[in-house]
Write a protein that holds these residues in place. Sequence first.
Motif, mmCIF file in Angstrom:
data_model
loop_
_atom_site.group_PDB
_atom_site.id
_atom_site.type_symbol
_atom_site.label_atom_id
_atom_site.label_comp_id
_atom_site.label_asym_id
_atom_site.label_seq_id
_atom_site.Cartn_x
_atom_site.Cartn_y
_atom_site.Cartn_z
ATOM 1 N N GLN A 18 0.826 -1.210 0.000
ATOM 2 C CA GLN A 18 0.000 0.000 0.000
ATOM 3 C C GLN A 18 0.859 1.259 0.000
ATOM 4 O O GLN A 18 0.492 2.251 -0.647
ATOM 5 C CB GLN A 18 -0.938 0.002 1.218
ATOM 6 C CG GLN A 18 -1.829 -1.221 1.354
ATOM 7 C CD GLN A 18 -2.786 -1.406 0.193
ATOM 8 O OE1 GLN A 18 -2.819 -0.624 -0.754
ATOM 9 N NE2 GLN A 18 -3.567 -2.468 0.240
ATOM 10 N N HIS A 32 3.760 1.573 -1.439
ATOM 11 C CA HIS A 32 4.252 1.716 -2.811
ATOM 12 C C HIS A 32 3.204 2.368 -3.706
ATOM 13 O O HIS A 32 3.513 3.296 -4.466
ATOM 14 C CB HIS A 32 4.643 0.334 -3.352
ATOM 15 C CG HIS A 32 5.006 0.329 -4.797
ATOM 16 N ND1 HIS A 32 6.218 0.793 -5.278
ATOM 17 C CD2 HIS A 32 4.311 -0.082 -5.897
ATOM 18 C CE1 HIS A 32 6.253 0.674 -6.588
ATOM 19 N NE2 HIS A 32 5.115 0.143 -6.999
ATOM 20 N N TYR A 33 1.973 1.893 -3.610
ATOM 21 C CA TYR A 33 0.930 2.421 -4.502
ATOM 22 C C TYR A 33 0.472 3.808 -4.092
ATOM 23 O O TYR A 33 0.167 4.642 -4.951
ATOM 24 C CB TYR A 33 -0.247 1.445 -4.538
ATOM 25 C CG TYR A 33 -0.077 0.389 -5.599
ATOM 26 C CD1 TYR A 33 -0.506 0.602 -6.899
ATOM 27 C CD2 TYR A 33 0.551 -0.802 -5.307
ATOM 28 C CE1 TYR A 33 -0.327 -0.348 -7.884
ATOM 29 C CE2 TYR A 33 0.740 -1.770 -6.283
ATOM 30 C CZ TYR A 33 0.295 -1.540 -7.566
ATOM 31 O OH TYR A 33 0.487 -2.480 -8.537
ATOM 32 N N ARG A 68 3.229 6.169 -5.401
ATOM 33 C CA ARG A 68 3.391 6.282 -6.849
ATOM 34 C C ARG A 68 2.100 6.634 -7.575
ATOM 35 O O ARG A 68 2.136 7.297 -8.608
ATOM 36 C CB ARG A 68 3.924 4.958 -7.415
ATOM 37 C CG ARG A 68 5.333 4.623 -6.996
ATOM 38 C CD ARG A 68 5.794 3.321 -7.633
ATOM 39 N NE ARG A 68 5.834 3.440 -9.072
ATOM 40 C CZ ARG A 68 6.874 3.857 -9.766
ATOM 41 N NH1 ARG A 68 7.989 4.201 -9.133
ATOM 42 N NH2 ARG A 68 6.838 3.936 -11.084
ATOM 43 N N CYS A 69 0.957 6.176 -7.046
ATOM 44 C CA CYS A 69 -0.301 6.304 -7.787
ATOM 45 C C CYS A 69 -1.394 7.045 -7.032
ATOM 46 O O CYS A 69 -2.516 7.161 -7.545
ATOM 47 C CB CYS A 69 -0.830 4.917 -8.183
ATOM 48 S SG CYS A 69 0.389 3.856 -8.966
ATOM 49 N N SER A 84 -4.619 2.998 -3.230
ATOM 50 C CA SER A 84 -4.244 1.681 -2.731
ATOM 51 C C SER A 84 -4.115 0.717 -3.902
ATOM 52 O O SER A 84 -4.427 1.059 -5.051
ATOM 53 C CB SER A 84 -5.289 1.182 -1.734
ATOM 54 O OG SER A 84 -6.515 0.927 -2.400
ATOM 55 N N PHE A 85 -3.649 -0.492 -3.609
ATOM 56 C CA PHE A 85 -3.490 -1.474 -4.679
ATOM 57 C C PHE A 85 -4.817 -1.772 -5.364
ATOM 58 O O PHE A 85 -4.907 -1.772 -6.600
ATOM 59 C CB PHE A 85 -2.892 -2.763 -4.096
ATOM 60 C CG PHE A 85 -3.023 -3.945 -5.021
ATOM 61 C CD1 PHE A 85 -2.220 -4.058 -6.141
ATOM 62 C CD2 PHE A 85 -3.967 -4.940 -4.782
ATOM 63 C CE1 PHE A 85 -2.343 -5.135 -7.008
ATOM 64 C CE2 PHE A 85 -4.089 -6.019 -5.640
ATOM 65 C CZ PHE A 85 -3.284 -6.115 -6.752
ATOM 66 N N ASN A 89 -6.124 1.241 -7.423
ATOM 67 C CA ASN A 89 -5.410 1.364 -8.694
ATOM 68 C C ASN A 89 -5.797 0.250 -9.656
ATOM 69 O O ASN A 89 -5.845 0.458 -10.865
ATOM 70 C CB ASN A 89 -3.902 1.346 -8.433
ATOM 71 C CG ASN A 89 -3.081 1.491 -9.695
ATOM 72 O OD1 ASN A 89 -2.595 0.510 -10.244
ATOM 73 N ND2 ASN A 89 -2.925 2.717 -10.166
ATOM 74 N N LYS A 148 -8.157 6.799 -8.024
ATOM 75 C CA LYS A 148 -7.123 7.458 -7.234
ATOM 76 C C LYS A 148 -7.788 8.228 -6.100
ATOM 77 O O LYS A 148 -9.009 8.446 -6.095
ATOM 78 C CB LYS A 148 -6.302 8.406 -8.109
ATOM 79 C CG LYS A 148 -7.088 9.605 -8.617
ATOM 80 C CD LYS A 148 -6.208 10.570 -9.405
ATOM 81 C CE LYS A 148 -7.029 11.782 -9.892
ATOM 82 N NZ LYS A 148 -6.200 12.743 -10.638
ATOM 83 N N SER A 182 2.539 -6.808 -6.279
ATOM 84 C CA SER A 182 1.360 -6.302 -6.977
ATOM 85 C C SER A 182 1.121 -7.050 -8.276
ATOM 86 O O SER A 182 -0.019 -7.365 -8.622
ATOM 87 C CB SER A 182 1.524 -4.804 -7.259
ATOM 88 O OG SER A 182 2.642 -4.582 -8.104
#
Length: 356
Positions: free
Chosen positions: A71, A73-74, A77-78, A81-82, A85, A90, A245
Motif C-alpha cells: 500500500q 508503494h501504490y 506512486r499512484c 491503494s493497490f 489502482n 485514485k 502487486s
Amino acid sequence: MAEVGAHLTAASAGEERPSVFEAVAQDSLMAAVKPALQHLVKVLAESNPARYGFLWRWFDEIYVLLDLLLQQHYLARCSASFSENFYSMKRIPMGNGRQRPLATAGLPKRHHWKSLLLLVLVPYLKGKLEKLVSSLREEDEYSIHPPSSSWKRFYRAFLAAYPYVNMTWEGWFLIQQLCYILGKAEHHSPLLKLAGVRLVRLTAEDIQALEKKWAESTSSQTHSFTSRVQSALRRALGAVAVSLSTGLSVSVFFLQFLDWWYSSENQETIKSLTALPTPPPPVHLDHEPSSAVLPSLKSACPLCRKVRVNATALATSGFVFCYRCAHGFVKAHQRCPVTGYATELQHLVKLYSPES
C-alpha cells in the motif's frame, strides 16, 4: 451562465465519481485475497510443519508487513491503494474544489499517512479482535474460574457487548454506502472520510503521467555513491512491491476462486462434486473355467471351498480367501478370482481375528 457552469461542474463530478459497484468491488478485492493466502499457507504448514510452521503462526504479522509495503508503494506512486489502482481509481484530498492533481503528484503527507494507517492497521486490529473474541468464547465454555470471579464477569460482559459493537460498525458502513448511492455523501466508506480523501476515476492525463513516471524511474541513473545506495534501496523495495502487486494482479481471480471453493457454505457442493461414485456389484466370470463362485458358507474360501486358513483379503475387490489359495491364483492369473479385477501380489492383505 452561472447556472450552466454549475450543471457542467456537476456533470464532470458525476463522470469522475466511481459507481458504488466499483467502490465495493475494490473493497472486496483485498478482503478475498487474505483468506485465500491464509489457506495456501495452511497447506504449506501442514505439509511441512518444521519448515513452514512459522508462516502459519505469524501469518497475520507477515501479511500486515507485506500489505504495508504494497500500500505504501501504490500510495506514493499512484495516490491510491493497490485495489483502487486495480480498478483505475485514485485518491484526492477533500476541499480541493475543482483542482484535480495528477495521480503521480501523490497525496499530502498528512493524508498519505492517515490513508496508510487506515488501510493497513484497521483490518489488522479488526482481525485480531475477532480472534480474541473467538478464543474468549472457547475459554468461557471451558473456564475454570468460579462463576462469581471478576474475570468471568468481565469475559461475559465483553462477549455480550461485542455483537452490538460489531453491528454498529457494520451499520455505519452500510449507512455510508446508502448515502453514497443516493448522492448524499462523497465517500462510500467512513475510513475515506477519516483519512480526509475521496475516490475519483483516473483520467487519460493520469494514465499518461503514470506511464511516463514508470519509464523515467527505469531509465534514470545516478552517479554519487550515497545517491546510488539510496536509489538501490528504493529500487529493491519497489521491486518487492511491484512483484507483489504483479503477482496479486495475475492471481487475484485464482485466489478469489480458492476463497469461494473452500468457503464453509460451499463444502456441501464440493462433496457432491468430488464424491466417488458407488462401485458396481461384483461381476462373476462364470463363463471362464478359472473363475470362482461364492460358496454358501460365509467362512469358506471361494477357491478351495473349505474353511479359510490364514484369511487374506484382496484390496482390489474386498473378497477373502485362504492365503495359499489367493497367493497361487493371483500369481498365476493377476486378477481377483471372483470379480476379475486386475490384482497383484501386493494387493493381498492378511486379516487377523481377535482370538488369534
